[in-house]
Design an enzyme around this catalytic site. Structure first.
Site, PDB file in Angstrom:
ATOM      1  CG  ASP A 103      -1.813   1.127   1.364  1.00  0.00           C
ATOM      2  OD1 ASP A 103      -1.738   2.100   0.330  1.00  0.00           O
ATOM      3  OD2 ASP A 103      -2.897   1.176   2.055  1.00  0.00           O
ATOM      4  CB  VAL A 104       1.482   3.947  -2.273  1.00  0.00           C
ATOM      5  CG1 VAL A 104       1.861   3.308  -3.545  1.00  0.00           C
ATOM      6  CG2 VAL A 104      -0.266   4.588  -2.389  1.00  0.00           C
ATOM      7  CG  ASN A 136      -1.672   4.485 -12.255  1.00  0.00           C
ATOM      8  OD1 ASN A 136      -2.209   5.127 -12.984  1.00  0.00           O
ATOM      9  ND2 ASN A 136      -2.081   3.479 -11.682  1.00  0.00           N
ATOM     10  CE1 TYR A 173      -8.522  11.494  -8.816  1.00  0.00           C
ATOM     11  CE2 TYR A 173      -9.513  13.129 -10.235  1.00  0.00           C
ATOM     12  CZ  TYR A 173      -9.005  11.771  -9.898  1.00  0.00           C
ATOM     13  OH  TYR A 173      -8.283  11.223 -11.143  1.00  0.00           O
ATOM     14  CE  LYS A 177      -5.314  11.928  -9.600  1.00  0.00           C
ATOM     15  NZ  LYS A 177      -3.973  10.999  -9.541  1.00  0.00           N
ATOM     16  CB  THR A 179     -10.907   3.003 -15.123  1.00  0.00           C
ATOM     17  OG1 THR A 179     -11.244   4.303 -14.537  1.00  0.00           O
ATOM     18  CG2 THR A 179      -9.709   3.109 -16.168  1.00  0.00           C
TER      19      THR A 179
END
Length: 258
Positions: A63-64, A90, A160, A164, A195
């Site tokens: 898990d990043v 990503n 979000y 970004k 996706t």
């Protein structure tokens, strides 16, 4: 010709969707891919698809956002593959809420995954890439996955879009700081791409109808495919883009050109 022959490429969030497409494309172009993600079964499936086509891939579960994971990942890759040429950040999550409706938990999770993890992975890999340039004149690349919502307003996606936007600014800042270290830093900004993330939280509308409706609002007349984004990432990671750094590349069918 775009190729990644013998480059060691790390791709986070590579168990499905855009990340899986990036890993597979980089391998097809000759890269030796280390892919990461939380879902071990899905990650091993991507690794298997790459190997079945004759590519080189290795899955590392993790898990990043976990404390210390970026450092452990970089150490693991150096131990096994001995160098790192490309990092593709990503991994990401999407929260569909306006600022008024976004909870602290949604905000914190989005920032931890989309911003802090990207920063920590970059911080962990830069000393390695800097050393490779100083000792062997080996140049490296970092490609961050931002969003077209880093460039324009995001409807009901306050956390979000903000996250970004932060990735976009981190990309620019790192590009300036680390150009002397032989490290190029760029970002790809996908628009609507087919996706699970795109289709999540949109009610009960049928998939085909939803994709058609979303595509009608895009100049090129369709939503993107993960392979569209992967191709842009591969280009920016390759030596074909050797004079490109600090770029935010929209892959959005012209959506931000309105």
């Amino acid at each position: 010709m775009i190729h990644l022959a013998d480059k060691i490429v790390i791709v986070t969030g590579a168990t499905r969707g855009i990340g899986a497409a990036i890993a597979e494309t980089c391998a097809e172009l000759g890269g030796i891919v280390v892919l990461t993600g939380r879902n071990e079964e899905a990650g091993l499936a991507v690794e298997g698809r790459i190997r079945a086509k004759g590519g080189a891939a290795r899955f590392v579960q993790g898990d990043v956002t976990a404390p210390g994971f970026p450092e452990r990942l970089i150490e693991d890759v150096l131990k096994r593959e001995e160098r790192i040429d490309v990092l593709v950040n990503n991994a990401g999550v999407l929260s569909r809420a306006s600022a008024a409706d976004c909870t602290d938990a949604e905000w914190d999770t989005t920032m931890a995954t989309n911003v802090t993890a990207v920063f920590r992975l970059c911080r962990a890999v830069v000393p390695v890439m800097r050393r490779q340039f100083a000792e062997h004149a080996r140049r490296s690349a970092i490609v961050n996955i931002a969003s077209d919502w880093a460039l324009v307003g995001a409807h009901t996606a306050a956390a979000y879009g903000t996250s970004k936007g932060a990735v976009a600014q981190l990309t620019r800042s790192m590009a300036v700081d680390h150009a002397p270290d032989g490290i190029r830093v760029n970002a790809v900004c996908p628009g609507d791409t087919e996706t699970d993330m795109l289709l999540s939280g949109r009610g009960t509308e049928e998939r085909a109808q939803m994709l058609s409706r979303l595509g009608d609002a895009i100049p090129l007349g369709r939503v993107g495919q993960p392979a569209d984004v992967a191709a842009a990432v591969a280009f920016l990671a390759s030596d074909a883009a050797s004079y490109i750094t600090g770029v935010l590349l929209p892959v959005d069918g012209g959506n931000t050109a309105w």
